[in-house]
Motif scaffolding. Sequence first.
Motif, short mmCIF file in Angstrom:
data_model
loop_
_atom_site.label_atom_id
_atom_site.label_comp_id
_atom_site.label_asym_id
_atom_site.label_seq_id
_atom_site.Cartn_x
_atom_site.Cartn_y
_atom_site.Cartn_z
N ARG A 140 -1.27 4.46 14.69
CA ARG A 140 -1.11 3.34 13.77
C ARG A 140 -2.15 3.41 12.66
O ARG A 140 -3.34 3.55 12.92
CB ARG A 140 -1.22 2.01 14.52
CG ARG A 140 -0.05 1.78 15.46
CD ARG A 140 -0.23 0.52 16.27
NE ARG A 140 0.90 0.31 17.16
CZ ARG A 140 0.89 -0.51 18.19
NH1 ARG A 140 -0.20 -1.21 18.46
NH2 ARG A 140 1.95 -0.65 18.94
N VAL A 141 -1.67 3.29 11.44
CA VAL A 141 -2.55 3.30 10.27
C VAL A 141 -2.20 2.06 9.45
O VAL A 141 -1.32 2.09 8.59
CB VAL A 141 -2.37 4.58 9.43
CG1 VAL A 141 -3.39 4.61 8.30
CG2 VAL A 141 -2.50 5.82 10.30
N PRO A 142 -2.85 0.92 9.72
CA PRO A 142 -2.48 -0.33 9.03
C PRO A 142 -2.51 -0.22 7.52
O PRO A 142 -1.63 -0.76 6.84
CB PRO A 142 -3.52 -1.33 9.55
CG PRO A 142 -3.97 -0.76 10.86
CD PRO A 142 -3.93 0.73 10.69
N ALA A 143 -3.52 0.48 6.97
CA ALA A 143 -3.61 0.56 5.51
C ALA A 143 -2.41 1.30 4.93
O ALA A 143 -1.91 0.96 3.86
CB ALA A 143 -4.91 1.26 5.12
N ARG A 144 -1.94 2.33 5.63
CA ARG A 144 -0.77 3.06 5.15
C ARG A 144 0.48 2.18 5.18
O ARG A 144 1.30 2.21 4.26
CB ARG A 144 -0.55 4.31 6.01
CG ARG A 144 0.60 5.18 5.53
CD ARG A 144 0.71 6.45 6.34
NE ARG A 144 1.17 6.19 7.70
CZ ARG A 144 1.28 7.13 8.63
NH1 ARG A 144 0.94 8.38 8.36
NH2 ARG A 144 1.70 6.82 9.85
N THR A 145 0.61 1.37 6.24
CA THR A 145 1.75 0.45 6.32
C THR A 145 1.70 -0.58 5.21
O THR A 145 2.72 -0.93 4.61
CB THR A 145 1.76 -0.24 7.69
OG1 THR A 145 1.82 0.75 8.71
CG2 THR A 145 2.95 -1.17 7.82
N ASP A 146 0.50 -1.09 4.91
CA ASP A 146 0.37 -2.06 3.82
C ASP A 146 0.78 -1.44 2.50
O ASP A 146 1.44 -2.09 1.67
CB ASP A 146 -1.08 -2.56 3.75
CG ASP A 146 -1.45 -3.40 4.97
OD1 ASP A 146 -0.52 -3.88 5.66
OD2 ASP A 146 -2.66 -3.56 5.24
N HIS A 147 0.37 -0.19 2.27
CA HIS A 147 0.74 0.46 1.01
C HIS A 147 2.24 0.72 0.95
O HIS A 147 2.86 0.61 -0.11
CB HIS A 147 -0.01 1.77 0.83
CG HIS A 147 0.34 2.47 -0.44
ND1 HIS A 147 1.03 3.66 -0.47
CD2 HIS A 147 0.15 2.12 -1.75
CE1 HIS A 147 1.23 4.02 -1.73
NE2 HIS A 147 0.70 3.12 -2.52
#
Length: 718
Positions: free
Chosen positions: A579-586
């Motif tokens: 899981r990479v939250p920042a990538r999902t946000d982008h």
Amino acid sequence: MTSASRKSASRKVTLNGTRDIPFNALVLSQANVRRVKDSVSIEDLADDIARRGLLQSLTVRPIRQEDGTETGTFEVPVGGRRYRALERLVRQKRMTRTAPVPCIVHDDGLAEEDSLAENVQRVALHPLDQFRAFQALREAGLTEEDIAARFFITPTVVRQRLRLASVSPRLLDLYAEGTLVLEQLMAFAVTPDHDRQEQVWEALSQGSHRPPHVIRRMLTETAVRAGDRRAQFIGIEAYEAAGGLVLRDLFTEDNGGWLQDVGLLERLVAERLSTVAEKVRAEGWRWVEAAVDFPYGHTNGLRRLPRETVPLTEAEQAEREALVGEMDALLAGYPEPTELPEDVDARVGEIETALKAFENRPATFEPDEVARAGVFVSIDLDGEVRIERGFVRPEDEPPVPAPEADPDAQASAEPDGTEGAPLSTGAMPEANAPGATQATDPDPDPVDDPLRPLPDRLVTELTAHRTLALRDALATRPDTAFLAVLHALCLSTFHRHAVATCLEITGRSGPLAVQAPGLKDSASARALDARQDAWIDRLPADPRDLWGALQALSSDERMDLLAHCASRTVNAVVEPWNRVPARTDHADALARAVGLDMVAAGWRPTVDTYLSRVPKARILAAVREAVGDEAADRLVSLRKGEMATEAEALLAETGWLPEPLRTPQADKSAVPEVPDAVSEGPEAGAADADIGAPKAPPNEGKTGPHAEHIDDATRAAE
């Protein structure tokens, strides 16, 4: 019991006798209570009487004069349709006017009472008795066409009733008792396997919800639809010729039915694919892989050969133009395609096929490249062979040639003409080294010595200066910077193993970690692949020629190409183990920027794509949100498979999406506010610095917006 009732009970019943009365002595009574027309026409009844005679007598009443004497004429209150059929036969001169008609003469009570009693006391034939009667006629030697002709129905209706009569006797008894309704019996008739019919009934009998479509689905779940790519590839005729059984539904649109022998189908597909692969291999390819289908991204990491299409000859060009002209002439009189007559539509289809052959002409490749490249052979959604030619694996790439020797390096040769060991860049021989030649000139660096290569260290230092200067210059030329970034991305997209850029920029386009159902054949995948192929055909095959080709493109073309290259680097897959939250946000921000609409992209919540993969509570929540509480409440008592099937129909056109496919609204609190105006002076620089300073991601440390859904889906899969 009173004496009157005992007398009534002891009275013997006397039946009215029949009399043959000439037809011209009969008239239709106005007391007949039947006013609504029956399903069987008078014409068909007349033909039936002409074939087999009158099976049921007419009931008549004598018409009397005022003094009560008979007039010799009789009215017909019971059997009006039979009377009109006989009347039709007389008008057609197929029967004489004086032909005797068997009649029952009734003179008590009212004529209306006779007509009402005859119709009220009548009991219609149970459909099952009719099915079995048709079956008895078939066993007696009558063909389906014979039975249809005798009862004035179509052969299709006969086949349907015979199919119903062939259902398991146990289910027929349940139908006779009223436990099964006709629509359910029709669904069971999709297969002739009595054991399978009874197994499905046992599975469904525990509940009260047994819709026909669920019965059909359970009976055909181990079969392959005729619309499947494998079935279309082989053809129903070839499958049946090999002994395969096709289940056909005579009561609903089955789109060709279901192929029951899956093993036979797979064998036929494998044999034909192998034949096609051998023909392709004969073209000289190094390898050929054949499969029903390949996963999306199966060509990642492979170099695709440049293709050249042989131009049309003059005769072929003339033929193509003639076909286009013919099609335009055919379609000129029909504004809407749905209005085309059958013959015109057939001809238009033939022309479209011929034009498609011109457009899909085979490409030609260099023979030496063919010898190291390969081909993928598969089946497309329409059952046609899909041949993807010209892919080179990394291990089959030709060896990189050694760089040519620099002529200046020959200056290190020995004075006597014999070659000495070449000196590395910047390396100088030591004076006291063994074999070193002692200089006789007091000047250790005479000007007349041949030029030697610059020292490595010096070259590195000089190019460091040049790199900084080049960075600074490129920063002032946005147009060239755009071209340089595009060039680097194109190398990553179309020449994965080429190193022909000085920018440390690469576009990674790895295979997706999962292969969701229907992924390769989705509209998005087809559009991406078509765009990739179009640019491959347009850009040069040699990466050294790419820079010049990009310079020749217009600004709009460069923008389109950059968008394509950038699109192939997107990875918004949410993986529970990575899981990479920042990538999902982008990814959410990017989806908002492009106006992503997964419904418009073709995604639908089907049994395969979503509903069978989540718990019942998720299915009910989706239906409740998209359709309403009432619809969801109707599904509560269903089993998981039935619930998923019903929910698919309910959600089909609602536009409902699960959370991971939705584009969340932007969090306004996470967007920095830019001042309307920035004053000049030292404070302005400080303000600009604050605006450009990096800020912590708004969801830093969180598990991502879809973490709860992913956990639920994972638990459901387990």
